[in-house]
Design a protein around this motif. Structure first.
Motif, PDB file in Angstrom:
ATOM      1  N   THR A   1       6.026  -4.829  11.513  1.00  0.00           N
ATOM      2  CA  THR A   1       5.764  -3.822  10.297  1.00  0.00           C
ATOM      3  C   THR A   1       6.189  -2.072  10.566  1.00  0.00           C
ATOM      4  OG1 THR A   1       3.445  -4.304  11.108  1.00  0.00           O
ATOM      5  CG2 THR A   1       2.986  -2.114  10.314  1.00  0.00           C
ATOM      6  N   LEU A   2       6.803  -1.660   9.361  1.00  0.00           N
ATOM      7  CA  LEU A   2       6.816  -0.879   9.226  1.00  0.00           C
ATOM      8  C   LEU A   2       6.296   0.757   8.498  1.00  0.00           C
ATOM      9  CD1 LEU A   2       7.324   0.010   6.089  1.00  0.00           C
ATOM     10  CD2 LEU A   2       9.139  -1.434   5.399  1.00  0.00           C
ATOM     11  N   ARG A   3       6.613   2.011   9.094  1.00  0.00           N
ATOM     12  CA  ARG A   3       5.687   2.474   8.438  1.00  0.00           C
ATOM     13  C   ARG A   3       6.015   3.481   7.643  1.00  0.00           C
ATOM     14  NH1 ARG A   3       3.176   4.890  13.076  1.00  0.00           N
ATOM     15  NH2 ARG A   3       5.192   5.379  14.318  1.00  0.00           N
ATOM     16  N   LEU A   4       5.751   4.046   6.623  1.00  0.00           N
ATOM     17  CA  LEU A   4       6.227   4.255   5.289  1.00  0.00           C
ATOM     18  C   LEU A   4       5.989   6.199   4.441  1.00  0.00           C
ATOM     19  CD1 LEU A   4       8.662   3.943   2.483  1.00  0.00           C
ATOM     20  CD2 LEU A   4       6.479   3.464   1.051  1.00  0.00           C
ATOM     21  N   ARG A   5       6.509   7.103   5.238  1.00  0.00           N
ATOM     22  CA  ARG A   5       6.354   7.903   4.329  1.00  0.00           C
ATOM     23  C   ARG A   5       6.591   8.242   2.070  1.00  0.00           C
ATOM     24  NH1 ARG A   5       9.176  13.337   5.410  1.00  0.00           N
ATOM     25  NH2 ARG A   5      11.419  12.558   4.663  1.00  0.00           N
ATOM     26  N   LEU A   6       5.082   8.955   2.408  1.00  0.00           N
ATOM     27  CA  LEU A   6       4.975   8.644   1.269  1.00  0.00           C
ATOM     28  C   LEU A   6       4.776   9.869   0.160  1.00  0.00           C
ATOM     29  CD1 LEU A   6       2.376   5.791   0.753  1.00  0.00           C
ATOM     30  CD2 LEU A   6       4.273   5.906  -0.469  1.00  0.00           C
ATOM     31  N   ARG A   7       5.366  10.511  -1.149  1.00  0.00           N
ATOM     32  CA  ARG A   7       4.749  11.409  -1.503  1.00  0.00           C
ATOM     33  C   ARG A   7       4.012  11.103  -2.446  1.00  0.00           C
ATOM     34  NH1 ARG A   7       9.290  11.828  -6.287  1.00  0.00           N
ATOM     35  NH2 ARG A   7       9.447   9.323  -5.828  1.00  0.00           N
ATOM     36  N   VAL A   8       2.485  12.401  -2.960  1.00  0.00           N
ATOM     37  CA  VAL A   8       1.817  12.397  -3.577  1.00  0.00           C
ATOM     38  C   VAL A   8       1.909  11.524  -4.986  1.00  0.00           C
ATOM     39  CG1 VAL A   8      -0.077  13.235  -5.108  1.00  0.00           C
ATOM     40  CG2 VAL A   8       0.063  14.060  -2.934  1.00  0.00           C
ATOM     41  N   GLU A   9       1.587  10.420  -5.709  1.00  0.00           N
ATOM     42  CA  GLU A   9       1.199   8.997  -6.054  1.00  0.00           C
ATOM     43  C   GLU A   9       3.109   8.645  -5.959  1.00  0.00           C
ATOM     44  OE1 GLU A   9       0.396  12.072  -9.409  1.00  0.00           O
ATOM     45  OE2 GLU A   9      -1.767  12.238  -9.339  1.00  0.00           O
ATOM     46  N   ASP A  10       2.869   8.242  -5.146  1.00  0.00           N
ATOM     47  CA  ASP A  10       4.456   7.798  -4.848  1.00  0.00           C
ATOM     48  C   ASP A  10       4.782   6.726  -5.646  1.00  0.00           C
ATOM     49  OD1 ASP A  10       7.450   7.441  -4.292  1.00  0.00           O
ATOM     50  OD2 ASP A  10       7.100   8.413  -2.264  1.00  0.00           O
ATOM     51  N   PRO A  11       5.626   6.469  -6.587  1.00  0.00           N
ATOM     52  CA  PRO A  11       6.071   5.537  -7.103  1.00  0.00           C
ATOM     53  C   PRO A  11       6.964   3.993  -6.719  1.00  0.00           C
ATOM     54  CG  PRO A  11       7.535   7.549  -8.064  1.00  0.00           C
ATOM     55  CD  PRO A  11       7.256   7.994  -6.875  1.00  0.00           C
ATOM     56  N   VAL A  12       7.003   4.239  -5.408  1.00  0.00           N
ATOM     57  CA  VAL A  12       7.394   3.652  -4.384  1.00  0.00           C
ATOM     58  C   VAL A  12       5.657   2.489  -4.862  1.00  0.00           C
ATOM     59  CG1 VAL A  12       6.692   4.200  -2.307  1.00  0.00           C
ATOM     60  CG2 VAL A  12       8.277   2.292  -2.792  1.00  0.00           C
ATOM     61  N   LEU A  13       4.341   2.647  -4.247  1.00  0.00           N
ATOM     62  CA  LEU A  13       2.994   2.121  -4.191  1.00  0.00           C
ATOM     63  C   LEU A  13       3.180   1.081  -5.387  1.00  0.00           C
ATOM     64  CD1 LEU A  13       1.227   5.230  -3.911  1.00  0.00           C
ATOM     65  CD2 LEU A  13       1.400   3.383  -1.896  1.00  0.00           C
ATOM     66  N   ASP A  14       3.365   1.159  -6.584  1.00  0.00           N
ATOM     67  CA  ASP A  14       3.329   0.324  -7.678  1.00  0.00           C
ATOM     68  C   ASP A  14       4.453  -0.943  -7.380  1.00  0.00           C
ATOM     69  OD1 ASP A  14       2.227  -0.044 -10.378  1.00  0.00           O
ATOM     70  OD2 ASP A  14       5.406   0.113 -10.901  1.00  0.00           O
ATOM     71  N   ALA A  15       5.723  -0.211  -6.842  1.00  0.00           N
ATOM     72  CA  ALA A  15       6.862  -1.583  -6.420  1.00  0.00           C
ATOM     73  C   ALA A  15       5.862  -2.501  -5.593  1.00  0.00           C
ATOM     74  CB  ALA A  15       7.701  -1.107  -5.444  1.00  0.00           C
ATOM     75  N   LEU A  16       4.928  -2.459  -4.732  1.00  0.00           N
ATOM     76  CA  LEU A  16       4.546  -3.172  -2.853  1.00  0.00           C
ATOM     77  C   LEU A  16       3.465  -3.812  -3.883  1.00  0.00           C
ATOM     78  CD1 LEU A  16       3.135  -0.050  -1.114  1.00  0.00           C
ATOM     79  CD2 LEU A  16       4.786  -1.912  -0.748  1.00  0.00           C
ATOM     80  N   PRO A  17       4.673  -5.264  -3.182  1.00  0.00           N
ATOM     81  CA  PRO A  17       4.348  -6.836  -3.422  1.00  0.00           C
ATOM     82  C   PRO A  17       2.315  -7.189  -3.229  1.00  0.00           C
ATOM     83  CG  PRO A  17       5.093  -6.856  -1.300  1.00  0.00           C
ATOM     84  CD  PRO A  17       5.097  -5.419  -1.918  1.00  0.00           C
ATOM     85  N   GLY A  18       1.774  -6.642  -2.493  1.00  0.00           N
ATOM     86  CA  GLY A  18       0.399  -7.541  -1.410  1.00  0.00           C
ATOM     87  C   GLY A  18      -0.226  -5.936  -1.483  1.00  0.00           C
ATOM     88  N   GLY A  19      -1.733  -6.071  -0.536  1.00  0.00           N
ATOM     89  CA  GLY A  19      -2.138  -5.211  -1.088  1.00  0.00           C
ATOM     90  C   GLY A  19      -2.995  -5.426   0.639  1.00  0.00           C
ATOM     91  N   ARG A  20      -2.069  -5.383   1.347  1.00  0.00           N
ATOM     92  CA  ARG A  20      -1.720  -5.739   2.735  1.00  0.00           C
ATOM     93  C   ARG A  20      -1.471  -4.617   3.616  1.00  0.00           C
ATOM     94  NH1 ARG A  20      -0.559 -10.235   6.645  1.00  0.00           N
ATOM     95  NH2 ARG A  20       1.579 -10.040   5.727  1.00  0.00           N
ATOM     96  N   ALA A  21      -0.800  -3.796   3.109  1.00  0.00           N
ATOM     97  CA  ALA A  21      -0.825  -1.976   3.671  1.00  0.00           C
ATOM     98  C   ALA A  21      -2.159  -1.822   3.704  1.00  0.00           C
ATOM     99  CB  ALA A  21       0.237  -1.037   2.007  1.00  0.00           C
ATOM    100  N   ARG A  22      -1.318  -0.295   4.714  1.00  0.00           N
ATOM    101  CA  ARG A  22      -3.099   0.638   4.803  1.00  0.00           C
ATOM    102  C   ARG A  22      -1.938   1.740   5.674  1.00  0.00           C
ATOM    103  NH1 ARG A  22      -1.705  -3.080   9.661  1.00  0.00           N
ATOM    104  NH2 ARG A  22      -2.020  -1.609  11.814  1.00  0.00           N
TER     105      ARG A  22
END
Length: 410
Positions: free
Chosen positions: A255-276
């Protein structure tokens, strides 16, 4: 209780105060000079009843930062290390210190002040407003391993010689955001961050840079073996390729922990729904406007937007004159620029009284002027807003853009 700028001779006392307030020690060399780009402020213990020589009753530091405003940038005072000695608490020192800190931010030409609060309420009483948060997401690496390669893209190591390419990409890819630090010197050097920080640069076959990802390999004691500090790419495909590169770590951790901006564009590139969402504390970011005219002037106007409105800002949180937040302006918008013209008082007879008007309290002004939020957002939070329909439409159009986001380091 005079507040003064601290000098190198105060450094040891300030670091002892910080260690007392936040834990740890003052370090092996507590008397070393304050870092460039910081303005330390403090109150001497000897100025108070029962005070002691060589002790600071309170202290704080102002970071000389700049933040993005949808294509522009503006000076911002980042506040940190705010501490009051336990012998002098509950006597009003915190407000005295912070009032002087905000006055100094204004004097230094800073349009905003920004901080990560441990206690929201005490800073809100000074006019600060929560504007965004920093998020963290746990992502299963096996999900990323299944991503298909993107044609004409390769990752290369980031070294001391190529770190400037990362810095240039960061500036380019965040220039249109609201609230992102520009990461300029002297607070941010040009040198490669120290290990265990690492990064990969994404480029095409011709060597043109398209994105980067920075990360630290961790022990995985909490189930996370990779801390991803930042992932930026020019396109969705570039972000997917960077995510795919992270998937190669699945042979050694899960598992990795990803730091995100609000409305981060990377969210749209994630391949699946198992991130939490990660269960660790979610840092909030508070902002206070300290110079309304400077905040308006620094923001480019959207192409084609023209008009004028009357803007009034009330600031009852601090004594009059502490900052340049309060006042009334005729705000003229034309040719990609914003021009705030000060008005002498609410009874001015220069035609501004006939303009559509907006009246904001300091919390609404702080939320809105950093950008990316609407007057309806301020009203939903119960902040002080009065607006004519035409002024509402014009101001919302001026301040539109991505919701504010802040990420402190690479």
């Amino acid at each position: 209780m005079p507040v003064r700028e601290l000098t190198t001779s105060d450094a040891a006392a300030y670091r002892r105060l910080s260690a007392l307030a936040f834990g740890g020690s003052a370090g092996e060399d507590p008397g070393r000079p304050f870092s460039p780009g910081l303005i330390p402020m403090g109150i001497d213990s000897t100025s108070l009843p029962g005070g002691a020589e060589g002790v600071l009753a309170a202290g704080a530091q102002i970071r000389e930062d700049r933040v993005t405003l949808a294509g522009g940038t503006v000076a911002c005072g980042g506040i940190g290390g705010v501490a009051v000695h336990p012998a002098h608490r509950a006597g009003g020192l915190f407000r005295e210190l912070m009032t002087a800190v905000l006055a100094r931010c204004t004097h230094e030409g800073m349009a905003f002040s920004m901080l990560y609060p441990a206690n929201v309420a005490i800073y809100r009483a000074l006019g600060y407003q929560v504007v965004t948060e920093v998020g963290f997401l746990r992502v299963p690496l096996l999900d990323l391993q299944r991503l298909r390669p993107v044609p004409d893209r390769r990752t290369v190591p980031v070294t001391a010689g190529s770190f400037e390419r990362v810095r240039a990409l960061y500036r380019e890819l965040t220039a249109g955001d609201n609230g992102m630090l520009t990461r300029e010197g002297p607070l941010f050097g040009t040198e490669l961050p120290a290990e265990p920080w690492h990064a990969l640069l994404l480029e095409d076959g011709a060597g043109t840079a398209h994105g980067y990802v920075s990360f630290t390999r961790t022990g995985g004691d909490d189930g996370v073996g990779l801390e991803v500090h930042e992932l930026l790419g020019r396109s969705r495909e570039d972000r997917r390729e960077l995510l795919r590169s992270l998937g190669t770590w699945s042979t050694v951790t899960e598992t990795l922990r990803l730091r995100l901006r609000v409305e981060d564009p990377v969210l749209d590139a994630l391949p699946g729904g198992r991130a939490r969402h990660d269960p660790q504390v979610m840092p909030l970011v508070m902002v206070r406007v300290t110079d309304t005219a400077a905040a308006l002037t620094a923001r480019p106007a959207p192409a084609g937007l023209q008009g004028a409105l009357r803007l009034e800002v009330d600031d009852a949180a601090l004594p009059a004159g502490t900052t340049a937040a309060a006042g009334a302006w005729r705000v003229e918008i034309a040719d990609g620029a914003v021009r705030p013209v000060p008005l002498p008082d609410s009874g001015a007879t220069d035609g501004a009284q006939d303009l559509p008007a907006v009246r904001l309290d300091v919390h609404a002004a702080s939320l809105l002027l950093i950008g990316g939020r609407s007057l309806a957002d301020a009203e939903r939070l119960g902040l002080g807003v009065q607006a004519d329909p035409a002024a509402r439409t014009l101001l919302d159009a001026l301040l539109a853009g991505p919701r504010p986001a802040v990420m402190d380091q690479f």
